[in-house]
Design an enzyme around this catalytic site. Structure first.
Site, PDB file in Angstrom:
ATOM      1  N   VAL B 179       0.939  -1.356  -0.050  1.00  0.00           N
ATOM      2  CA  VAL B 179       0.037  -0.062  -0.001  1.00  0.00           C
ATOM      3  C   VAL B 179       0.901   1.225  -0.070  1.00  0.00           C
ATOM      4  O   VAL B 179       1.804   1.474   0.993  1.00  0.00           O
ATOM      5  CB  VAL B 179      -0.954   0.140   1.276  1.00  0.00           C
ATOM      6  CG1 VAL B 179      -1.655   1.094   1.137  1.00  0.00           C
ATOM      7  CG2 VAL B 179      -1.728  -1.390   1.262  1.00  0.00           C
ATOM      8  N   LEU B 180       0.650   2.020  -1.054  1.00  0.00           N
ATOM      9  CA  LEU B 180       1.727   3.210  -1.175  1.00  0.00           C
ATOM     10  C   LEU B 180       0.819   4.466  -1.396  1.00  0.00           C
ATOM     11  O   LEU B 180      -0.123   4.327  -2.284  1.00  0.00           O
ATOM     12  CB  LEU B 180       2.466   2.835  -2.343  1.00  0.00           C
ATOM     13  CG  LEU B 180       3.565   1.648  -2.355  1.00  0.00           C
ATOM     14  CD1 LEU B 180       4.105   1.441  -3.843  1.00  0.00           C
ATOM     15  CD2 LEU B 180       4.498   1.575  -1.502  1.00  0.00           C
ATOM     16  N   VAL B 181       1.244   5.467  -0.840  1.00  0.00           N
ATOM     17  CA  VAL B 181       0.588   7.020  -1.307  1.00  0.00           C
ATOM     18  C   VAL B 181       1.833   7.830  -1.359  1.00  0.00           C
ATOM     19  O   VAL B 181       2.791   8.004  -0.581  1.00  0.00           O
ATOM     20  CB  VAL B 181      -0.164   7.270  -0.242  1.00  0.00           C
ATOM     21  CG1 VAL B 181      -0.603   8.766  -0.612  1.00  0.00           C
ATOM     22  CG2 VAL B 181      -1.423   6.412  -0.087  1.00  0.00           C
ATOM     23  N   LEU B 219      -5.832   9.511   2.349  1.00  0.00           N
ATOM     24  CA  LEU B 219      -5.780   9.250   0.842  1.00  0.00           C
ATOM     25  C   LEU B 219      -5.634   7.442   0.812  1.00  0.00           C
ATOM     26  O   LEU B 219      -5.958   6.470   0.328  1.00  0.00           O
ATOM     27  CB  LEU B 219      -4.666   9.617   0.088  1.00  0.00           C
ATOM     28  CG  LEU B 219      -4.913  10.928  -0.553  1.00  0.00           C
ATOM     29  CD1 LEU B 219      -3.887  11.375  -1.426  1.00  0.00           C
ATOM     30  CD2 LEU B 219      -6.210  10.897  -1.624  1.00  0.00           C
ATOM     31  N   GLY B 220      -4.472   6.900   1.898  1.00  0.00           N
ATOM     32  CA  GLY B 220      -4.230   5.661   1.911  1.00  0.00           C
ATOM     33  C   GLY B 220      -5.554   4.920   2.436  1.00  0.00           C
ATOM     34  O   GLY B 220      -5.811   3.669   2.085  1.00  0.00           O
ATOM     35  N   LYS B 221      -6.162   5.438   3.314  1.00  0.00           N
ATOM     36  CA  LYS B 221      -7.344   4.896   3.852  1.00  0.00           C
ATOM     37  C   LYS B 221      -8.711   4.662   2.790  1.00  0.00           C
ATOM     38  O   LYS B 221      -9.214   3.569   2.539  1.00  0.00           O
ATOM     39  CB  LYS B 221      -7.965   5.678   5.035  1.00  0.00           C
ATOM     40  CG  LYS B 221      -9.419   5.062   5.808  1.00  0.00           C
ATOM     41  CD  LYS B 221      -9.469   6.179   6.872  1.00  0.00           C
ATOM     42  CE  LYS B 221     -10.746   5.151   7.949  1.00  0.00           C
ATOM     43  NZ  LYS B 221     -11.825   5.196   7.366  1.00  0.00           N
ATOM     44  N   TYR B 251      -4.872  -0.263  10.308  1.00  0.00           N
ATOM     45  CA  TYR B 251      -5.684  -1.249   9.613  1.00  0.00           C
ATOM     46  C   TYR B 251      -6.907  -1.522  10.492  1.00  0.00           C
ATOM     47  O   TYR B 251      -7.711  -1.754   9.985  1.00  0.00           O
ATOM     48  CB  TYR B 251      -4.884  -2.309   9.283  1.00  0.00           C
ATOM     49  CG  TYR B 251      -4.043  -2.010   7.815  1.00  0.00           C
ATOM     50  CD1 TYR B 251      -2.541  -1.671   8.038  1.00  0.00           C
ATOM     51  CD2 TYR B 251      -4.664  -1.798   6.526  1.00  0.00           C
ATOM     52  CE1 TYR B 251      -1.979  -1.366   6.987  1.00  0.00           C
ATOM     53  CE2 TYR B 251      -3.878  -1.451   5.519  1.00  0.00           C
ATOM     54  CZ  TYR B 251      -2.585  -1.319   5.788  1.00  0.00           C
ATOM     55  OH  TYR B 251      -1.945  -0.999   4.618  1.00  0.00           O
TER      56      TYR B 251
END
Lengths: 238, 272
Positions: B179-181, B219-221, B251
């Protein structure tokens, strides 16, 4: 120490940034087990040197470059470094199978049921097996052809894999079959270059997996599962 | 550049980040993208085999409970999920329109992914392996920033700013990885206080808000949340991941549980 990355990272970060210790351990393991087996496979086709070997470029690549090998090296699977060898299993009336071909889904569901797993919808199970590629290992009882032990893995084929559905028929538990499938599944995954192999273990089998070389929560990494109820709940509280 | 490491425990405030894609009715007809509806299906969830039933060790005795998995899993979710969803939209003072778009189409190339990995500070991985990992993933979700200068409708500038992917057996389980932002998108934008019923609307900024850490988490969420919705919609019943200690809380806030019923994540770690 550089500023910590902003990204929300899952533990897969640990694969490219495998801790120094784990990377070193994996490299040593490869040197000792995988590369030696591959060498013997290559030698059965002629020497690696001189320059003209059947499938490499004119300049032979060093052993470390996996791309110079065929994707499924011949003897990689049949290594003598397993606790119980294929031959020994044969003498006990079992054959190890390394792909889902010939696996009777109904019979597998029977084993699932006998160990207390939910029976799976056969169509879905077939679909799952079809997508596992070569990451399926099962043991067939020669008399009758039924599966008596099974394990499969999902993954991306290069970085990560997760092992699911490790089962041994209750009548044969404790006889080394679980270990047999797991050792071979891990070896097959490692042979394709996957170094990040994970699984979820109930407390009472953590020890079993530890003996096979798995560590719980290494570097503080935690296995997590989505609770649908909680997911829906948090969506509503916005 | 702030030094928040993105892994701090998320407070309830971070929830006010992101919006799902729902719209109760078609507002803002100028929006060119499909905006999907959120509908409560009202189905009753039947009792189903839980994750731990399928995880209970299959090679130890004393496991004779019979569990039956239903033929199909009902999802208390919308019936359709758009593949592309606009999460945010803002118009700058010079008239440039910027949109943040989620997509589950996985239309991204290895170069862009590698560049994104560079931006977040991950060590380099071979391009061929990145490409293979994308190809072999069951679902690749992306966040793109799309900029449109006023009067230049044909020349949208599209940039990859986030990615997450999931591997799966296409039937039962999925595992989320990577998971990348983009860090530089964590310092912009900012106030969102939008409920499910509101459409994407112009962003508000003001002196009272400080979301420097929150936006990246926002944004990641959103990225992970939409990824999950897509997986659920494809009837993948068991969604898992392995989380670095620092992001376990992130998480948890999305609905994940660590070590459910004591079940531990384990990794192969050779010793000899």
């Amino acid at each position: 120490m550089p500023a910590a990355p902003m990204a929300i990272q899952t533990a897969e970060v640990r694969a490219p940034i495998l801790t120094l210790h784990r990377t070193k351990a994996i490299k040593e393991f490869d040197k000792k087990h995988i590369l030696r087996r591959v060498t013997s496979a290559m030698q059965s086709h002629g020497p690696l040197l001189p320059l003209r070997s059947p499938w490499s470029s004119p300049i032979p690549l060093p052993l470390r470059h996996r791309t110079s090998f065929p994707t499924k090296p011949l003897c990689l699977a049949a290594s003598s470094s397993f606790t119980v060898s294929d031959g020994e299993l044969e003498s006990r009336g079992f054959r190890v199978r390394r792909n889902p071909g010939g696996l009777d889904v109904a019979a597998l569901n029977e084993v699932f049921a006998r160990v207390g797993f939910p029976r799976r919808d056969p169509e879905r199970l077939r679909r799952a097996l079809g997508h596992a590629g070569e990451a399926v290992v099962w043991i067939e009882e020669l008399a009758g052809g039924k599966p008596v032990a099974f394990a499969r893995a999902t993954g991306d084929g290069v970085f990560n894999a997760v092992v699911w559905d490790v089962v041994v028929d209750p009548s044969l538990q404790g006889t080394g079959l679980g270990k047999a499938v797991m050792e071979r599944l891990v070896a097959d995954l490692r042979a394709t270059g996957v170094s990040n192999i994970a699984l979820y273990a109930e407390p009472r089998v953590v020890g079993f997996y530890r003996l096979l070389g798995f560590a719980a929560d290494p570097d503080g990494v935690r296995g997590m599962v989505l609770s649908r109820k909680n997911f829906q709940k948090q969506r509503k509280t916005r | 550049m702030h030094d928040d490491d993105g892994g701090d425990a998320c407070s309830a405030d971070s929830h006010r980040g992101m919006l799902g894609a729902g719209a109760s009715s078609g507002r803002s007809p100028s929006l060119p993208y499909a905006v999907e509806h959120t509908k409560r299906s009202g189905k009753v969830l039947p009792l189903r085999a839980s994750f731990w039933d399928s995880i209970k060790s299959g090679f130890l005795n004393n496991n004779t409970t019979q569990v039956v998995e239903p033929a199909s899993n009902f999802i208390e979710e919308e019936d359709t999920l758009a593949q592309e969803i606009i999460l945010l939209e803002s118009t700058q003072s010079d008239g440039t329109l910027e949109q943040i778009m989620f997509s589950s189409a996985g239309d991204v190339d290895a170069y862009d992914v590698q560049a994104l990995c560079d931006k977040v500070g991950w060590p380099r991985r071979p391009l061929t392996k990145i490409a293979a990992s994308l190809k072999n993933s069951y679902l690749v979700a992306t966040l793109h920033s799309i900029c449109r200068a006023p009067g230049l409708e044909e020349n949208d500038e599209k940039k990859l700013i986030g990615m997450a992917r999931a591997t799966s057996d296409h039937a039962f389980n999925a595992t989320i990885w990577d998971v990348l932002v983009d860090p530089s998108y964590q310092a912009r934008f900012i106030c969102l206080n939008l409920s499910d019923e509101e459409l994407v609307s112009p962003l508000l900024t003001g002196p009272g808000y400080d979301f420097l850490g929150d936006m990246g988490r926002g944004l990641g969420k959103a990225l992970v949340e939409q990824l999950i919705r897509t997986l659920l919609q494809r009837d993948i019943g068991n969604i898992t991941l392995f989380a670095d200690n620092k992001v376990v809380d992130f998480y948890k806030n999305l609905g994940f549980e660590a070590d459910p019923e004591g079940i531990k994540g384990m990794f192969w770690y050779p010793r000899y």
